[in-house]
Write a protein that holds these residues in place. Structure first.
Motif, PDB file in Angstrom:
ATOM      1  N   ALA A 103     -55.649  53.083  33.536  1.00  0.00           N
ATOM      2  CA  ALA A 103     -54.549  52.424  34.131  1.00  0.00           C
ATOM      3  C   ALA A 103     -54.604  50.873  33.539  1.00  0.00           C
ATOM      4  N   THR A 104     -55.804  50.492  33.068  1.00  0.00           N
ATOM      5  CA  THR A 104     -55.909  48.973  32.340  1.00  0.00           C
ATOM      6  C   THR A 104     -55.205  49.005  30.939  1.00  0.00           C
ATOM      7  N   GLN A 105     -54.864  50.344  30.471  1.00  0.00           N
ATOM      8  CA  GLN A 105     -54.340  50.320  29.001  1.00  0.00           C
ATOM      9  C   GLN A 105     -52.591  50.462  29.428  1.00  0.00           C
ATOM     10  N   ALA A 106     -52.195  50.544  30.614  1.00  0.00           N
ATOM     11  CA  ALA A 106     -50.771  51.061  30.952  1.00  0.00           C
ATOM     12  C   ALA A 106     -49.838  50.004  30.259  1.00  0.00           C
ATOM     13  N   TYR A 107     -50.371  48.862  30.285  1.00  0.00           N
ATOM     14  CA  TYR A 107     -49.201  48.007  29.776  1.00  0.00           C
ATOM     15  C   TYR A 107     -49.469  47.536  28.125  1.00  0.00           C
ATOM     16  N   GLU A 108     -50.185  48.105  27.636  1.00  0.00           N
ATOM     17  CA  GLU A 108     -50.082  48.108  26.283  1.00  0.00           C
ATOM     18  C   GLU A 108     -49.186  48.977  25.459  1.00  0.00           C
ATOM     19  N   ASP A 109     -48.554  48.767  24.297  1.00  0.00           N
ATOM     20  CA  ASP A 109     -47.717  49.616  23.728  1.00  0.00           C
ATOM     21  C   ASP A 109     -48.479  50.796  22.982  1.00  0.00           C
ATOM     22  N   THR A 110     -48.895  51.434  23.739  1.00  0.00           N
ATOM     23  CA  THR A 110     -49.260  52.776  23.292  1.00  0.00           C
ATOM     24  C   THR A 110     -49.458  53.901  24.190  1.00  0.00           C
ATOM     25  N   SER A 111     -49.091  55.272  23.224  1.00  0.00           N
ATOM     26  CA  SER A 111     -49.131  56.402  24.039  1.00  0.00           C
ATOM     27  C   SER A 111     -50.499  56.717  24.614  1.00  0.00           C
ATOM     28  N   LEU A 112     -50.518  57.402  25.880  1.00  0.00           N
ATOM     29  CA  LEU A 112     -51.705  57.697  26.624  1.00  0.00           C
ATOM     30  C   LEU A 112     -51.719  59.455  27.117  1.00  0.00           C
ATOM     31  N   PRO A 113     -52.991  59.779  27.019  1.00  0.00           N
ATOM     32  CA  PRO A 113     -52.868  61.329  27.453  1.00  0.00           C
ATOM     33  C   PRO A 113     -52.656  61.492  29.060  1.00  0.00           C
ATOM     34  N   ILE A 114     -51.753  62.382  29.304  1.00  0.00           N
ATOM     35  CA  ILE A 114     -51.320  62.673  30.644  1.00  0.00           C
ATOM     36  C   ILE A 114     -51.959  64.248  31.076  1.00  0.00           C
ATOM     37  N   GLY A 115     -52.672  64.659  30.135  1.00  0.00           N
ATOM     38  CA  GLY A 115     -53.504  65.944  30.620  1.00  0.00           C
ATOM     39  C   GLY A 115     -52.446  67.021  29.927  1.00  0.00           C
ATOM     40  N   HIS A 116     -53.482  68.211  29.928  1.00  0.00           N
ATOM     41  CA  HIS A 116     -52.342  69.358  29.296  1.00  0.00           C
ATOM     42  C   HIS A 116     -52.067  69.200  27.727  1.00  0.00           C
ATOM     43  N   GLU A 117     -52.757  68.467  27.073  1.00  0.00           N
ATOM     44  CA  GLU A 117     -52.545  68.253  25.854  1.00  0.00           C
ATOM     45  C   GLU A 117     -51.371  67.244  25.372  1.00  0.00           C
ATOM     46  N   THR A 119     -48.894  63.581  26.286  1.00  0.00           N
ATOM     47  CA  THR A 119     -48.887  62.208  26.075  1.00  0.00           C
ATOM     48  C   THR A 119     -47.637  61.707  26.760  1.00  0.00           C
ATOM     49  N   ILE A 120     -48.034  60.562  27.493  1.00  0.00           N
ATOM     50  CA  ILE A 120     -46.836  59.656  27.831  1.00  0.00           C
ATOM     51  C   ILE A 120     -46.661  58.887  26.579  1.00  0.00           C
ATOM     52  N   SER A 121     -45.205  58.800  26.156  1.00  0.00           N
ATOM     53  CA  SER A 121     -44.971  58.165  25.244  1.00  0.00           C
ATOM     54  C   SER A 121     -45.069  56.503  25.017  1.00  0.00           C
ATOM     55  N   LYS A 122     -45.036  56.062  23.797  1.00  0.00           N
ATOM     56  CA  LYS A 122     -45.391  54.690  23.574  1.00  0.00           C
ATOM     57  C   LYS A 122     -44.058  53.872  24.066  1.00  0.00           C
ATOM     58  N   PRO A 123     -44.334  52.710  25.010  1.00  0.00           N
ATOM     59  CA  PRO A 123     -43.079  52.002  25.698  1.00  0.00           C
ATOM     60  C   PRO A 123     -42.042  51.585  24.265  1.00  0.00           C
ATOM     61  N   GLN A 158     -40.692  58.320  31.858  1.00  0.00           N
ATOM     62  CA  GLN A 158     -39.359  57.977  31.367  1.00  0.00           C
ATOM     63  C   GLN A 158     -38.189  58.504  32.227  1.00  0.00           C
ATOM     64  N   ALA A 159     -38.562  59.606  32.967  1.00  0.00           N
ATOM     65  CA  ALA A 159     -37.487  59.888  34.059  1.00  0.00           C
ATOM     66  C   ALA A 159     -37.415  58.673  35.099  1.00  0.00           C
ATOM     67  N   ALA A 216     -34.883  63.748  24.317  1.00  0.00           N
ATOM     68  CA  ALA A 216     -35.907  64.521  23.903  1.00  0.00           C
ATOM     69  C   ALA A 216     -37.277  64.028  23.936  1.00  0.00           C
ATOM     70  N   ALA A 217     -38.346  64.360  24.655  1.00  0.00           N
ATOM     71  CA  ALA A 217     -39.461  63.564  24.492  1.00  0.00           C
ATOM     72  C   ALA A 217     -40.663  64.488  23.793  1.00  0.00           C
ATOM     73  N   ALA A 218     -40.009  65.420  23.005  1.00  0.00           N
ATOM     74  CA  ALA A 218     -40.925  66.568  22.229  1.00  0.00           C
ATOM     75  C   ALA A 218     -40.115  66.703  20.873  1.00  0.00           C
ATOM     76  N   SER A 219     -40.887  67.177  19.872  1.00  0.00           N
ATOM     77  CA  SER A 219     -40.280  67.172  18.812  1.00  0.00           C
ATOM     78  C   SER A 219     -39.982  68.598  18.167  1.00  0.00           C
ATOM     79  N   SER A 220     -38.900  69.105  17.838  1.00  0.00           N
ATOM     80  CA  SER A 220     -38.507  70.199  17.540  1.00  0.00           C
ATOM     81  C   SER A 220     -38.481  70.344  16.005  1.00  0.00           C
ATOM     82  N   ASP A 221     -38.291  71.670  15.331  1.00  0.00           N
ATOM     83  CA  ASP A 221     -38.322  71.926  13.852  1.00  0.00           C
ATOM     84  C   ASP A 221     -36.924  71.673  13.430  1.00  0.00           C
ATOM     85  N   SER A 222     -36.045  72.399  14.283  1.00  0.00           N
ATOM     86  CA  SER A 222     -34.444  71.892  14.091  1.00  0.00           C
ATOM     87  C   SER A 222     -33.980  71.944  15.600  1.00  0.00           C
TER      88      SER A 222
END
Ligand code: SAH
Length: 279
Positions: A103-117, A119-123, A158-159, A216-222
């Motif tokens: 939580a102390t890193q929550a307001y830094e401009d960084t992505s963070l793990p949210i479990g299940h491999e 991440t919450i995206s970078k602000p 993001q939702a 989309a918050a996940a990257s697709s090949d196409s």
């Protein structure tokens, strides 16, 4: 799809006349008067206060509006100029969407793990994508993001931002534990604009189409065809898409009367879009 374990997060909104006033304060000019001003939602920080006291380390000041306001100002300094986007970042408490240990890193401009491999995206990247959506034809005309489809609910941060900016949001997540986690984290918001769907976002969500904004918050090949089909005329889609050797980049697609216009922007790094559901 409807019936795929769809979870409604529709609840009664208890509104306070706060949103346009804060906008005035932030932007120093009149609130979006000619456009549709969205009905204000419940005060998110207040709504989360109890949950926050339970989950965040005490005494760190993370519940303070100033912490969020400063993050919003840093985003503005970094080039984000859309006042409604900046306001949403100032309203939504990001620390409540991450593990208390982080939580102390929550307001830094960084992505963070949210479990299940995942991440919450970078602000700054989230803000950039939301600002891009605001430049879509329908969003410009409406003054808000209109009807939104989000692929990749993750922890729901993001939702929560989207539900501040849109008339309605359908957010899809393929991993049931994350879908459930987001549902409980978003419950205090009591948003009547947000619906969480446990489903494969690759096929979009036809019952809610057409969408003014797709993100989309996940990257697709196409880019999945369903997203293009479910985009409204005048709608805009923003998604990370693989670009061969260059890696991922943000791609913007606008749907016009006569077809689609596609532009590729800066490089980004997102978790991969995967097909199918997972328990
Ligand atoms: N917006 C999120 C970030 C989530 S990370 C937040 O604010 O926390 C991306 C998410 O996309 C992951 O949770 C991943 O499980 C989800 N995802 C990947 N492929 C998906 C698909 N086909 N349908 C729905 N969700 C998907």
């Amino acid at each position: 799809m409807a019936g795929m374990g769809e979870q409604g997060a529709r609840m009664t909104a208890r509104s306070r006349p706060k949103f346009p006033l804060q906008l005035d304060r932030l932007s120093g000019r009149a609130a979006v008067s000619a456009k549709t001003v969205l009905r204000p939602q419940r005060d998110l920080a207040a709504a989360h206060a109890d949950a926050g006291r339970r989950s965040a380390p005490a005494g760190l000041g993370l519940d303070s509006a100033d912490v969020r306001r400063r993050m919003s100002e840093r985003l503005r300094d970094g080039g984000i100029s859309q006042p409604l986007v900046l306001e949403a970042f100032a309203n939504v408490p990001r620390h409540l969407f991450v593990d208390p240990a982080l939580a102390t890193q929550a307001y830094e401009d960084t992505s963070l793990p949210i479990g299940h491999e995942q991440t919450i995206s970078k602000p700054s990247v989230v803000a950039r994508m939301l600002e891009m959506l605001f430049d879509g034809a329908n969003a410009r005309q409406k003054g808000n993001l209109g009807t939104v489809l989000e692929i990749g609910t993750g922890c729901g941060y993001q939702a929560a931002l989207l539900s501040e900016l849109a008339v309605s949001v359908i957010s899809m997540e393929r991993l049931k534990p994350l879908h459930d986690k987001a549902r409980s984290l978003l419950a205090p918001m009591r948003s009547n604009r947000l619906r969480l769907v446990h489903g494969d976002g690759m096929i979009g969500h036809a019952p809610g189409a057409p969408y003014d904004s797709v993100i989309a918050a996940a990257s697709s090949d196409s880019m999945p065809q369903a997203w293009l089909e479910q985009l409204a005329v005048g709608g805009r889609l923003v998604a990370p898409v693989e670009q061969g050797d260059r890696g991922q980049a943000l791609v913007v697609v606008d749907r016009r009367e006569d077809g689609y216009a596609r532009h590729v922007y800066e490089s980004v790094r997102f978790v991969p879009l995967k097909s199918g559901l997972a328990g």
